[in-house]
Every structure is written in structure tokens, then in C-alpha cells.
Motif scaffolding. Structure first.
Motif, PDB file in Angstrom:
ATOM      1  N   TYR A  21      -1.002   5.510  -9.559  1.00 54.92           N
ATOM      2  CA  TYR A  21       0.105   6.219  -8.921  1.00 54.92           C
ATOM      3  C   TYR A  21       1.174   6.643  -9.930  1.00 54.92           C
ATOM      4  O   TYR A  21       1.810   7.686  -9.760  1.00 54.92           O
ATOM      5  CB  TYR A  21       0.720   5.345  -7.831  1.00 54.92           C
ATOM      6  CG  TYR A  21      -0.138   5.257  -6.604  1.00 54.92           C
ATOM      7  CD1 TYR A  21      -0.116   6.253  -5.641  1.00 54.92           C
ATOM      8  CD2 TYR A  21      -1.007   4.184  -6.418  1.00 54.92           C
ATOM      9  CE1 TYR A  21      -0.926   6.179  -4.521  1.00 54.92           C
ATOM     10  CE2 TYR A  21      -1.817   4.102  -5.294  1.00 54.92           C
ATOM     11  CZ  TYR A  21      -1.769   5.105  -4.352  1.00 54.92           C
ATOM     12  OH  TYR A  21      -2.572   5.039  -3.243  1.00 54.92           O
TER      13      TYR A  21
ATOM     14  N   ASP B 125      -6.241  -5.705 -11.148  1.00 55.05           N
ATOM     15  CA  ASP B 125      -6.354  -4.713 -10.072  1.00 55.05           C
ATOM     16  C   ASP B 125      -4.995  -4.096  -9.765  1.00 55.05           C
ATOM     17  O   ASP B 125      -4.877  -2.884  -9.552  1.00 55.05           O
ATOM     18  CB  ASP B 125      -6.925  -5.369  -8.813  1.00 55.05           C
ATOM     19  CG  ASP B 125      -8.373  -5.801  -8.986  1.00 55.05           C
ATOM     20  OD1 ASP B 125      -9.022  -5.310  -9.933  1.00 55.05           O
ATOM     21  OD2 ASP B 125      -8.839  -6.630  -8.191  1.00 55.05           O
ATOM     22  N   THR B 126      -3.957  -4.939  -9.719  1.00 51.26           N
ATOM     23  CA  THR B 126      -2.609  -4.425  -9.464  1.00 51.26           C
ATOM     24  C   THR B 126      -2.185  -3.471 -10.567  1.00 51.26           C
ATOM     25  O   THR B 126      -1.601  -2.416 -10.314  1.00 51.26           O
ATOM     26  CB  THR B 126      -1.607  -5.590  -9.359  1.00 51.26           C
ATOM     27  OG1 THR B 126      -2.019  -6.456  -8.296  1.00 51.26           O
ATOM     28  CG2 THR B 126      -0.215  -5.073  -9.061  1.00 51.26           C
TER      29      THR B 126
ATOM     30  N   VAL C 285       4.279  -0.783  -5.344  1.00 49.53           N
ATOM     31  CA  VAL C 285       3.845   0.178  -6.348  1.00 49.53           C
ATOM     32  C   VAL C 285       4.830   1.342  -6.419  1.00 49.53           C
ATOM     33  O   VAL C 285       5.280   1.865  -5.401  1.00 49.53           O
ATOM     34  CB  VAL C 285       2.429   0.697  -6.012  1.00 49.53           C
ATOM     35  CG1 VAL C 285       1.977   1.720  -7.046  1.00 49.53           C
ATOM     36  CG2 VAL C 285       1.447  -0.468  -5.952  1.00 49.53           C
TER      37      VAL C 285
ATOM     38  N   ASP D  71       0.823  -1.203   0.000  1.00 48.81           N
ATOM     39  CA  ASP D  71       0.000   0.000   0.000  1.00 48.81           C
ATOM     40  C   ASP D  71       0.859   1.255   0.000  1.00 48.81           C
ATOM     41  O   ASP D  71       1.533   1.551   0.984  1.00 48.81           O
ATOM     42  CB  ASP D  71      -0.908  -0.010   1.237  1.00 48.81           C
ATOM     43  CG  ASP D  71      -1.905   1.140   1.218  1.00 48.81           C
ATOM     44  OD1 ASP D  71      -1.886   1.907   0.236  1.00 48.81           O
ATOM     45  OD2 ASP D  71      -2.685   1.265   2.174  1.00 48.81           O
TER      46      ASP D  71
ATOM     47  N   ARG E 110      -3.733  -0.154 -10.131  1.00 45.62           N
ATOM     48  CA  ARG E 110      -3.103   0.568  -9.027  1.00 45.62           C
ATOM     49  C   ARG E 110      -1.783   1.196  -9.487  1.00 45.62           C
ATOM     50  O   ARG E 110      -1.477   2.343  -9.156  1.00 45.62           O
ATOM     51  CB  ARG E 110      -2.881  -0.380  -7.854  1.00 45.62           C
ATOM     52  CG  ARG E 110      -2.436   0.316  -6.575  1.00 45.62           C
ATOM     53  CD  ARG E 110      -2.261  -0.679  -5.452  1.00 45.62           C
ATOM     54  NE  ARG E 110      -3.512  -1.323  -5.079  1.00 45.62           N
ATOM     55  CZ  ARG E 110      -3.832  -2.578  -5.368  1.00 45.62           C
ATOM     56  NH1 ARG E 110      -2.979  -3.334  -6.025  1.00 45.62           N
ATOM     57  NH2 ARG E 110      -4.978  -3.097  -4.992  1.00 45.62           N
TER      58      ARG E 110
END
Length: 646
Positions: free
Chosen positions: A304, A296-297, A259, A230, A300
Motif C-alpha cells: 500500500y 507478512d505485515t 496500514v 484491513d 502489506r
């Protein structure tokens, strides 16, 4: 040498080390039986590294320790599969019998607190004090983590690799871990691995790492298998300049779920100024493209990545230029053309992958993988004249969509003048929109106009999954440097290859068609294939098809210069002369496989049809036939060998 006893010991050790790496067990046994000197040296070499994959191997090894003096030669033991469960019960015997053991590992396995308790008791009795590497703990077991820490601290004067974990979250183990608190006492540590639940906890470790001058490698992993790392955890931590740089760190490895954020890039550039290797490899590629977890990853990463400014991306690219090996993947760069334009000579190898996502409700913009290495991987596309020096490769991944400009076009404008190798994964033009759209026309063949115009020194071109019908010779420049062209799972109209032939060099060293088809005209039959390139000579032409017609025979016509050759090749590579009448008849029979090749000249032909027909053909006044396998196993075909023999 007439007397093998006269070989100097250091030379014999080198010979036997090679034998240990490449030879079978029977040969190693023979080395130990040559004479007493060879036996003594062989045992030291062959017992140095022990790998145990089965219970039988495990039991045999334990029996050998009981009945011989080989134990002192053992330096490293690796235990695989479910065998670590047995390790705890005979640990005392292993450490007693192997006093020089420096590495005891269980790759891919996490051990319980009872094992580490047993190991700690052995260390307290002066056993295992030379250990530099030990197994890892159960990541979600506080007791296992705690006892592992006691073992690590007891071995602080020898241990070279340490693993830390911030479990449990409510009361992080870091705060009570003597291994962390007294990290400066670990005088030999080279590698630290961090298993993190909370992003910010990394700085608790990094603040102490500067006290470890022997440390050279840091590896950071996400301890939660079910949730991505996260980035929000990093929003309230200290500014990077409050931490001291770590100039002794040469290798940094980051887990697939971490990430990339602007703050992470800032920390990386500040803390690790002297990296020679950076591995940042998110687990996102073609194989995982439609699995919801990775989708989903990917979303994400996009959220960012697009927030990072162009200025910071430019700083980061400058930062990685000196790095010798590694990869940084899934970079969503908002103004990528602006960023990459600052580095027009950085990449001489370019990959372009347009992918069809089955989950139509999810769409992402283009993202990039950067590869930099001092040793080109043989299965990756590279310059045919590559000398093994430092190289950089850029890969673009993008969902298909209808647009006025495909993302790769700006990259070709930037890197085309110096581009040596290009790898493209396309799809049928119908996937890109209406026939009137720019994207459709590019996918239908116009992309070759742009490639040939913008890439004057390109020598290697690989194209997958395309269907090409049109190429306008009046809009493209002829190129004279292409030496290696590879089409895979692609289709062509008959006119397309003929038009392409007018724009290629007069001689192409390697022309490869792997599972390619002619796009069917209304009167075309299933098994008639044609390679019509009348203005091109080939050093080697390779053609592979996975399907053989009902008759189990291939009818082949080859036209070069002013002669035509006809052959009938049947199951088992039975090659017989044929005729124009027989060939023309086979074209009209949908139960017969027929291949027509027209070119200016050809030196070598390699053909494989399913498993039944495969051969080489060398052209001279009288053509000769040979085996295909020895030829395809040559290094220049390393990229296609898997597909060819599949």
C-alpha cells in the motif's frame, strides 16, 4: 530551620511529593512520625496514589482502610497482575472508604461484565460519582462492552477517558451504544480510545467527536489481535472533506497494525490540523524482522505504501514538520530521493540499517521511520552539542542486496551538508555480492569516503556490525568536526584504522571500540588486537572485549608521541609494569590477550575485558589508574552503558 513545624503546608506538600516519588517505604513512614502536622500532610500525599502488585499488598491495603481514616486521602488506585478478579468483591468497601477516589484502573487487564454491573449498582447508590478513569472491558465480550457503556454514561459528567469497540461485527455496538449516541453529554472527556474491527466505523465516532470541545487525544487500535487492520475497509467510505476538522485534537495515536494508505493520510491531514503529538508505531524492527507474522505485515505495508504518490508524501511531510513529538514508522516511499530532496534541512540525525533476512524468499525495498521530538532520548544517537530543542531523525531500513547504488547514498547527498549525527548498521562485505560490485566495495570501507566527503559538519558517528578492509585516502576529504566515533561489533584490517587516522581531525574527544576485532591475516593469532591510529589524539579512548585469554591477563602496550608504556593487568585489576620483551612474547602466544595502541596522544584510557579486568588510566608524566564504573556512568556515555556493563 530550627522548627520543622514552621514549614508552610504548601512547601511541605512539595517536599513529600518528591519523597513519594523517589524514596523508600521506611523513609515515608519516618515522615509520618515526625509530628502531628507532618503526619496529617504525609498521609494525604502518600495515600494519594496507591499501586497494588500482589495479594499481600492488596490485603494489607484493605486492612488499613478498615482500621484507619486514610481512605479520604486516596485519589487513585491501580491494581495489577491477577488482582482485578478480587476487586469486584470488595468494590463496595473501597468506594465507601475512599469517597474522593477519582481513578480506579487495572493496567493491562480487561474486566468482565459482572464487575461493571457491580460498579453500576454502586454508582446508582451514589458511590463512585467522582470517578474520572475506570477499567476497560473484555474486547470480545458483547455483554462486557454493553455494561461498560452504561457505566460510562452514568459518569458522563466526570469521566475523562472512554473506550469504544465496534463488536460484534454483524450488529455493531456503536449503533446501540448510548455513550456514542450522546457523546456531547460527556463534558469532561479528554481521551477517547477506539478498538476497531472495521476501518470504516471510525467515522461513525469522528462525526460526533466535534461535539466534545474538551477532547484532546484520540487513540485508535486494531481489535483483532490475529489479523492486520484491513485497508480495504476504507475504500468505500466518505471523502474526508465531508467530515468536519477537529482542531481541538492535539494527540493522535495509531496501532501497530494500521496500514498507511493514501486515503488514511488524506483523512489525517484534513481531520487533525493542530496535532502536537503523532504516534504511529508499527511493531516492526530488528527483533521481529524474521518472524512470519511481522514479515507478512511488512509486505502489506510495502504494497500500500508504494501506491502513494510522491505529491501526497510531500504534503504529509509538510504536515508533520510543526509536530513537536512522536514517530511515524514503516513508510515505503517509492521515489524517496525525490520526496526527501524537497526537505534538505529537515533531518540532522540519520540512521542507516542494512539487515540480513533469514527468510531469503521474502525481500522488501527500503522503508523509513521518522522521529521528531523535543527531548532527545539518551540511548539514541544525537548531536553531542544538542540543546534539547526540536529535532527530527530519519531511519532507513533495507534488506541486503547487490546493487549499483545503496539506498543510503542518495540520502547522504541530500542531508550530508547539514548532518550532525550518523548511525550505521552494516554487515560483512561478502553479504553484499561479489568483490567487483559497488555494494561490496562500499561495505568494505568505501562508505567512509562518501561520509567524510559529503558530511562536513558531522560530529557524531556510530557504526555497528561492519567489517572494513579498505579506505582510499586519495578519494576522501579530511573532516575537522568529528568528536565522537563509536564502533560496535565491527572488524578492521590493521591498515584500515591507520588510513582512517589520516582523515580524522587531529583530536577526537571520544573514540570507542565495543567488542571489535582485527580482521585476521594469515599469521594472526586469536587474542592480539591493535588500534593503530598514529595521526590522531584522543580525549578518551574506550576499548571493551568480552573474551579473556586462558592466562586471565592482558598485556598492554601504548605508544604515543615518542614514548611507549608496557603493562600486565591480571585478574582483579592487578596492574604491574611490563617490558617490550614480555609484550612481544605475548603476541606470539595464543593463550595470552594482547592489546597494542598507537596514537598521537591520549588523555584517558578505559579498558574492560570480560568481567575480570576493568579500569581507567589517566595519562600525565606518571599515569594513574582508577575505577571505570563512575566514569562510564557519565551522561555522555548513556548510549553505550548497557553494552559496556553487559
Amino acid at each position: 530551620m530550627s522548627n520543622w513545624n514552621q514549614i508552610p503546608t504548601e512547601v511541605l506538600v512539595k517536599i513529600l511529593e518528591l519523597a513519594d516519588h523517589y524514596s523508600r517505604e521506611q523513609f515515608k513512614l519516618g515522615c509520618m512520625l515526625v509530628n502531628k502536622h507532618w503526619s496529617m500532610v504525609s498521609r494525604k500525599v502518600f495515600y494519594k496514589r496507591v499501586e497494588l502488585f500482589s495479594r499481600k499488598q492488596f490485603d494489607n491495603f484493605m486492612e488499613s482502610l478498615r482500621n484507619s481514616s486514610n481512605g479520604p486521602s486516596v485519589r487513585e488506585i491501580s491494581v495489577y497482575s491477577n488482582l482485578p478478579a478480587h476487586l469486584e468483591f470488595i468494590l463496595s468497601m473501597i468506594l465507601d472508604a475512599c469517597p474522593n477516589l477519582v481513578s480506579l484502573t487495572c493496567p493491562g487487564q480487561e474486566l468482565s461484565s459482572s464487575f461493571f454491573g457491580k460498579l453500576l449498582s454502586e454508582i446508582c447508590t451514589r458511590n463512585g460519582l467522582k470517578l474520572r478513569n475506570i477499567p476497560v472491558f473484555e474486547a470480545a465480550n458483547e455483554e462486557s462492552i454493553r455494561v461498560y457503556g452504561y457505566v460510562a454514561y452514568a459518569l458522563r459528567s466526570t469521566l475523562e477517558e472512554i473506550v469504544f469497540c465496534d463488536w460484534p461485527l454483524e450488529n455493531p455496538a456503536f449503533d446501540r451504544d448510548e455513550t456514542v449516541i450522546r457523546l456531547e453529554e460527556f463534558t469532561k472527556v479528554r481521551h477517547i480510545e477506539l478498538w476497531l474491527h472495521k476501518h470504516g466505523n471510525i467515522f461513525y465516532i469522528l462525526d460526533r467527536i466535534h461535539k466534545c470541545p474538551s477532547l484532546s487525544t484520540i487513540e485508535i487500535k486494531d481489535a483483532d489481535d490475529d489479523s492486520a487492520f484491513d485497508p480495504n475497509n476504507a475504500l468505500n467510505i466518505a471523502q474526508p472533506f465531508n467530515l468536519q476538522p477537529l482542531p481541538n485534537i492535539s494527540q493522535l495515536k495509531l496501532d501497530e497494525n494500521i496500514v498507511i494508505t493514501d486515503r488514511l493520510l488524506q483523512y489525517m491531514m484534513h481531520l487533525f490540523p493542530n496535532l502536537s503529538q503523532l504516534q504511529f508505531t508499527p511493531l516492526i524492527d530488528d527483533d521481529y524482522y524474521d518472524i512470519p507474522e511481522y514479515t507478512d505485515t511488512l509486505m502489506r505495508f510495502q504494497m500500500y505504501g508504494l501506491e502513494i504518490s510522491s505529491e501526497l508524501w510531500i504534503q504529509f511531510l509538510k504536515y508533520i514538520i510543526p509536530i513537536k513529538s512522536g514517530r511515524v514508522c514503516v513508510l515505503f516511499i517509492k521515489n524517496y530521493a525525490e520526496v526527501f530532496a524537497k526537505f534538505p534541512t529537515l533531518f540532522q540525525y540519520l540512521e542507516i540499517h542494512y539487515l540480513i533476512r533469514l527468510m531469503e524468499e521474502v525481500r522488501t525495498g527500503p522503508y523509513f521511520n521518522l522521529f521528531y521530538t523535543d527531548m532527545t532520548e539518551p540511548h539514541e544517537i544525537h548531536d553531542r552539542k544538542h540543546d534539547g530543542s526540536l529535532s527530527h531523525r530519519l531511519a532507513l531500513y533495507c534488506d541486503l542486496f547487490e546493487t549499483d547504488e545503496l539506498p543510503h547514498e542518495s540520502l547522504l547527498s541530500i542531508y550530508g551538508p547539514t548532518l550532525k549525527a550518523l548511525n550505521i548498521t552494516m554487515n560483512a562485505a561478502r553479504e553484499y555480492g561479489t568483490p567487483e560490485s559497488h555494494a561490496y566495495k562500499m561495505a568494505d570501507g568505501n562508505m567512509f569516503n562518501q561520509i567524510l566527503e559529503l558530511c562536513p559538519v558531522l560530529n557524531t558517528l556510530s557504526v555497528k556490525k561492519g567489517e572494513f578492509n579498505h579506505l582510499d585516502p586519495t578519494l576522501a576529504k579530511s573532516t575537522q568536526n568529528l568528536e565522537y566515533i563509536h564502533f560496535h561489533n565491527s572488524g578492521f584490517s590493521e591498515a584500515f584504522l591507520c588510513e582512517l587516522s589520516t582523515l580524522l581531525p587531529q583530536r577526537v574527544e571520544f573514540m570507542i571500540f565495543m567488542t571489535c576485532v582485527n580482521l585476521p591475516a594469515p599469521t594472526s593469532l586469536n587474542y592480539f588486537s591493535i588500534i593503530d591510529m598514529p595521526y590522531t589524539s584522543f580525549g578518551c579512548l574506550i576499548w571493551k572485549d568480552d573474551i579473556l585469554a586462558d592466562e586471565d591477563a592482558l598485556y598492554l602496550k601504548i605508544t604515543e608521541k615518542r614514548r611507549s608504556l608496557y603493562y600486565r593487568i591480571s585478574n582483579g585489576n592487578q596492574i604491574n609494569p611490563s617490558s617490550s620483551v614480555e609484550f612481544e612474547g605475548s603476541k606470539m602466544n595464543e593463550k595470552k590477550a594482547t592489546l597494542y595502541i598507537r596514537c598521537l596522544e591520549i588523555n584517558k584510557l578505559v579498558i574492560k575485558v570480560a568481567e575480570e579486568i576493568h579500569f581507567t588510566m589517566d595519562f600525565a608524566d606518571i599515569p594513574t589508574f582508577g575505577e571505570d564504573e563512575p566514569y562510564i556512568l557519565r551522561p555522555e556515555f548513556s548510549k553505550i552503558q548497557g553494552d559496556y556493563f553487559d
